[in-house]
Design a protein around this motif. Structure first.
Motif, PDB file in Angstrom:
ATOM      1  N   ALA A   1       0.841  -1.203   0.000  1.00  0.00           N
ATOM      2  CA  ALA A   1       0.000   0.000   0.000  1.00  0.00           C
ATOM      3  C   ALA A   1       0.871   1.245   0.000  1.00  0.00           C
ATOM      4  CB  ALA A   1      -0.927  -0.001   1.216  1.00  0.00           C
ATOM      5  N   ARG A   2       1.859   1.268   0.869  1.00  0.00           N
ATOM      6  CA  ARG A   2       2.760   2.421   0.961  1.00  0.00           C
ATOM      7  C   ARG A   2       3.540   2.600  -0.342  1.00  0.00           C
ATOM      8  NH1 ARG A   2       4.516   1.308   5.419  1.00  0.00           N
ATOM      9  NH2 ARG A   2       6.410   0.158   4.945  1.00  0.00           N
ATOM     10  N   MET A   3       4.071   1.528  -0.881  1.00  0.00           N
ATOM     11  CA  MET A   3       4.865   1.623  -2.111  1.00  0.00           C
ATOM     12  C   MET A   3       4.013   2.019  -3.312  1.00  0.00           C
ATOM     13  SD  MET A   3       8.023   1.189  -1.326  1.00  0.00           S
ATOM     14  CE  MET A   3       7.580   2.079   0.157  1.00  0.00           C
ATOM     15  N   SER A   4       2.765   1.571  -3.348  1.00  0.00           N
ATOM     16  CA  SER A   4       1.900   1.916  -4.484  1.00  0.00           C
ATOM     17  C   SER A   4       1.649   3.418  -4.552  1.00  0.00           C
ATOM     18  CB  SER A   4       0.576   1.144  -4.434  1.00  0.00           C
ATOM     19  OG  SER A   4      -0.304   1.667  -3.461  1.00  0.00           O
ATOM     20  N   ARG A   5       1.632   4.063  -3.414  1.00  0.00           N
ATOM     21  CA  ARG A   5       1.464   5.529  -3.391  1.00  0.00           C
ATOM     22  C   ARG A   5       2.816   6.225  -3.542  1.00  0.00           C
ATOM     23  NH1 ARG A   5      -1.544   8.628  -4.460  1.00  0.00           N
ATOM     24  NH2 ARG A   5      -1.474  10.040  -2.699  1.00  0.00           N
ATOM     25  N   GLU A   6       3.802   5.802  -2.752  1.00  0.00           N
ATOM     26  CA  GLU A   6       5.087   6.483  -2.713  1.00  0.00           C
ATOM     27  C   GLU A   6       5.847   6.369  -4.038  1.00  0.00           C
ATOM     28  OE1 GLU A   6       9.005   5.618  -0.188  1.00  0.00           O
ATOM     29  OE2 GLU A   6       7.283   6.159   1.054  1.00  0.00           O
ATOM     30  N   HIS A   7       5.850   5.200  -4.644  1.00  0.00           N
ATOM     31  CA  HIS A   7       6.637   4.968  -5.857  1.00  0.00           C
ATOM     32  C   HIS A   7       5.811   5.039  -7.138  1.00  0.00           C
ATOM     33  CE1 HIS A   7      10.248   2.761  -3.844  1.00  0.00           C
ATOM     34  NE2 HIS A   7       9.890   3.853  -3.199  1.00  0.00           N
ATOM     35  N   ASN A   8       4.549   4.591  -7.099  1.00  0.00           N
ATOM     36  CA  ASN A   8       3.739   4.494  -8.319  1.00  0.00           C
ATOM     37  C   ASN A   8       2.649   5.538  -8.422  1.00  0.00           C
ATOM     38  OD1 ASN A   8       4.064   1.250  -7.282  1.00  0.00           O
ATOM     39  ND2 ASN A   8       5.094   1.911  -9.150  1.00  0.00           N
ATOM     40  N   ASN A   9       2.467   6.328  -7.382  1.00  0.00           N
ATOM     41  CA  ASN A   9       1.416   7.344  -7.341  1.00  0.00           C
ATOM     42  C   ASN A   9       0.049   6.752  -7.705  1.00  0.00           C
ATOM     43  OD1 ASN A   9       0.485   9.892  -6.747  1.00  0.00           O
ATOM     44  ND2 ASN A   9       0.963  10.745  -8.756  1.00  0.00           N
TER      45      ASN A   9
END
Length: 145
Positions: free
Chosen positions: A92-100
């Motif tokens: 969840a965090r990576m989908s926002r932080e890295h992939n917007n």
């Protein structure tokens, strides 16, 4: 922040739980449906959520079906949408932080309500990191034509 929710019959119960979380967090939301347990077709609910997020009517969207997969596939057909199926907080965090990612897809049959709430809380409170990740997200947008 304005969030739009959608589910099919396989995600209606989890969607209800997420509404309580959004209220608790003070986040404004709309529910695009479905609001029944009768069998429905998930693209009929994923498409309007994705279209409204892509048009800027809502900042983010959350879709729920049995696995999250069908909703994600349908939502990602809409230009400008980056929908991620997530079943853990790190993703969840990576989908926002890295992939917007601008839409989150969850599976009611995959994650329980407590984990889903933790995933959503993490997803909603994580910012896009930009920088080198922005270049990559731009390249994804170029694939849309």
């Amino acid at each position: 922040m304005r969030v739009i929710l959608g589910s099919d019959h396989g995600g209606i119960h989890l969607k209800q739980e997420l509404k309580f979380l959004l209220e608790e967090m003070g986040i404004s939301y709309a529910d695009e449906g479905c609001n029944c347990t009768d069998s429905v077709d998930y693209p009929d609910y994923a498409a309007p959520v994705a279209q409204k997020v892509a048009a800027g009517e809502y900042d983010l969207g959350i879709l729920v079906c049995g696995t999250g997969i069908g909703m994600s596939i349908a939502a990602n057909k809409v230009k400008g949408i980056r929908c991620a199926v997530v079943s853990d907080e790190f993703s969840a965090r990576m989908s926002r932080e890295h992939n917007n990612a601008n839409i989150l897809a969850l599976g009611e049959r995959v994650v329980g309500p407590d984990l889903a709430k933790s995933i959503v809380r993490t997803w909603l409170t994580t910012e896009f990191a930009g920088d080198r990740h922005a270049r990559r997200v731009d390249k994804i947008a170029q694939l849309e034509g």
